[in-house]
Design a protein around this motif. Structure first.
Motif, short mmCIF file in Angstrom:
data_model
loop_
_atom_site.label_atom_id
_atom_site.label_comp_id
_atom_site.label_asym_id
_atom_site.label_seq_id
_atom_site.Cartn_x
_atom_site.Cartn_y
_atom_site.Cartn_z
N ASP A 6 0.81 -1.22 0.00
CA ASP A 6 0.00 0.00 0.00
C ASP A 6 0.84 1.27 0.00
O ASP A 6 0.34 2.35 0.30
CB ASP A 6 -0.99 0.04 1.17
N THR A 7 2.11 1.15 -0.35
CA THR A 7 2.99 2.31 -0.48
C THR A 7 3.09 2.66 -1.96
O THR A 7 3.31 1.78 -2.79
CB THR A 7 4.39 2.00 0.09
N ARG A 8 2.94 3.93 -2.27
CA ARG A 8 3.06 4.39 -3.66
C ARG A 8 4.53 4.60 -3.98
O ARG A 8 5.26 5.23 -3.21
CB ARG A 8 2.28 5.69 -3.86
N VAL A 9 4.97 4.06 -5.12
CA VAL A 9 6.38 4.13 -5.51
C VAL A 9 6.51 4.53 -6.98
O VAL A 9 5.57 4.41 -7.75
CB VAL A 9 7.09 2.77 -5.29
N ARG A 10 7.69 4.99 -7.33
CA ARG A 10 8.05 5.23 -8.74
C ARG A 10 9.10 4.19 -9.08
O ARG A 10 10.07 4.00 -8.34
CB ARG A 10 8.59 6.64 -8.92
N VAL A 11 8.90 3.48 -10.21
CA VAL A 11 9.80 2.39 -10.59
C VAL A 11 10.24 2.52 -12.05
O VAL A 11 9.59 3.22 -12.84
CB VAL A 11 9.12 1.01 -10.39
N ARG A 12 11.33 1.82 -12.38
CA ARG A 12 11.82 1.72 -13.76
C ARG A 12 11.93 0.24 -14.10
O ARG A 12 12.58 -0.52 -13.37
CB ARG A 12 13.18 2.37 -13.91
N VAL A 13 11.30 -0.19 -15.17
CA VAL A 13 11.30 -1.59 -15.59
C VAL A 13 12.71 -1.97 -16.03
O VAL A 13 13.33 -1.27 -16.85
CB VAL A 13 10.29 -1.83 -16.72
N THR A 14 13.23 -3.09 -15.49
CA THR A 14 14.58 -3.56 -15.84
C THR A 14 14.55 -4.84 -16.65
O THR A 14 15.52 -5.17 -17.32
CB THR A 14 15.42 -3.78 -14.58
N ASP A 15 13.43 -5.57 -16.59
CA ASP A 15 13.28 -6.83 -17.32
C ASP A 15 11.79 -7.13 -17.43
O ASP A 15 11.05 -6.89 -16.48
CB ASP A 15 13.99 -7.96 -16.54
N PHE A 16 11.35 -7.61 -18.60
CA PHE A 16 9.93 -7.93 -18.74
C PHE A 16 9.73 -9.07 -19.72
O PHE A 16 10.29 -9.07 -20.81
CB PHE A 16 9.13 -6.71 -19.20
N ASP A 17 8.92 -10.05 -19.32
CA ASP A 17 8.56 -11.18 -20.15
C ASP A 17 7.06 -11.06 -20.46
O ASP A 17 6.22 -11.37 -19.61
CB ASP A 17 8.85 -12.49 -19.41
N ALA A 18 6.74 -10.60 -21.65
CA ALA A 18 5.34 -10.37 -22.03
C ALA A 18 4.54 -11.67 -22.04
O ALA A 18 3.35 -11.67 -21.74
CB ALA A 18 5.26 -9.68 -23.38
N GLY A 19 5.17 -12.78 -22.36
CA GLY A 19 4.48 -14.06 -22.39
C GLY A 19 4.04 -14.52 -21.01
O GLY A 19 3.01 -15.17 -20.85
N ALA A 20 4.81 -14.17 -19.99
CA ALA A 20 4.49 -14.56 -18.62
C ALA A 20 3.82 -13.43 -17.85
O ALA A 20 3.39 -13.63 -16.71
CB ALA A 20 5.77 -14.98 -17.90
#
Length: 83
Positions: free
Chosen positions: A53-67
């Protein structure tokens, strides 16, 4: 009719992210590290244990669209949620 529907679209419950993409979200859980869920897509924040429940700002470092999952880097803790 075409003008009426201009710009209309559907949102996916499993959004995909590009590496390097930055956005704000809420930490939704902990599993050894913080988890951010956007719809049914799950991003882990390795090495971070920010409370749910904490609001954060993030940067995507890795992403698997299939999963529909990936990892992100914590950039900033923005505060508590307003639920």
């Amino acid at each position: 009719m075409k003008q009426f529907l201009a710009g209309f679209g559907f949102r996916s419950n499993t959004p995909a992210f590009e590496v390097g993409e930055e956005f704000e979200a809420f930490v939704t859980g902990l599993n050894g590290h913080s988890l951010v869920r956007v719809g049914d897509t799950v991003l882990s924040l390795p090495g971070e244990t920010v409370e749910p429940d904490t609001r954060v700002r993030v940067r995507v470092t890795d992403f698997d669209a299939g999963a529909d999952q990936g990892s992100a880097e914590l950039l900033e803790v923005l505060g508590e949620g307003a639920f």
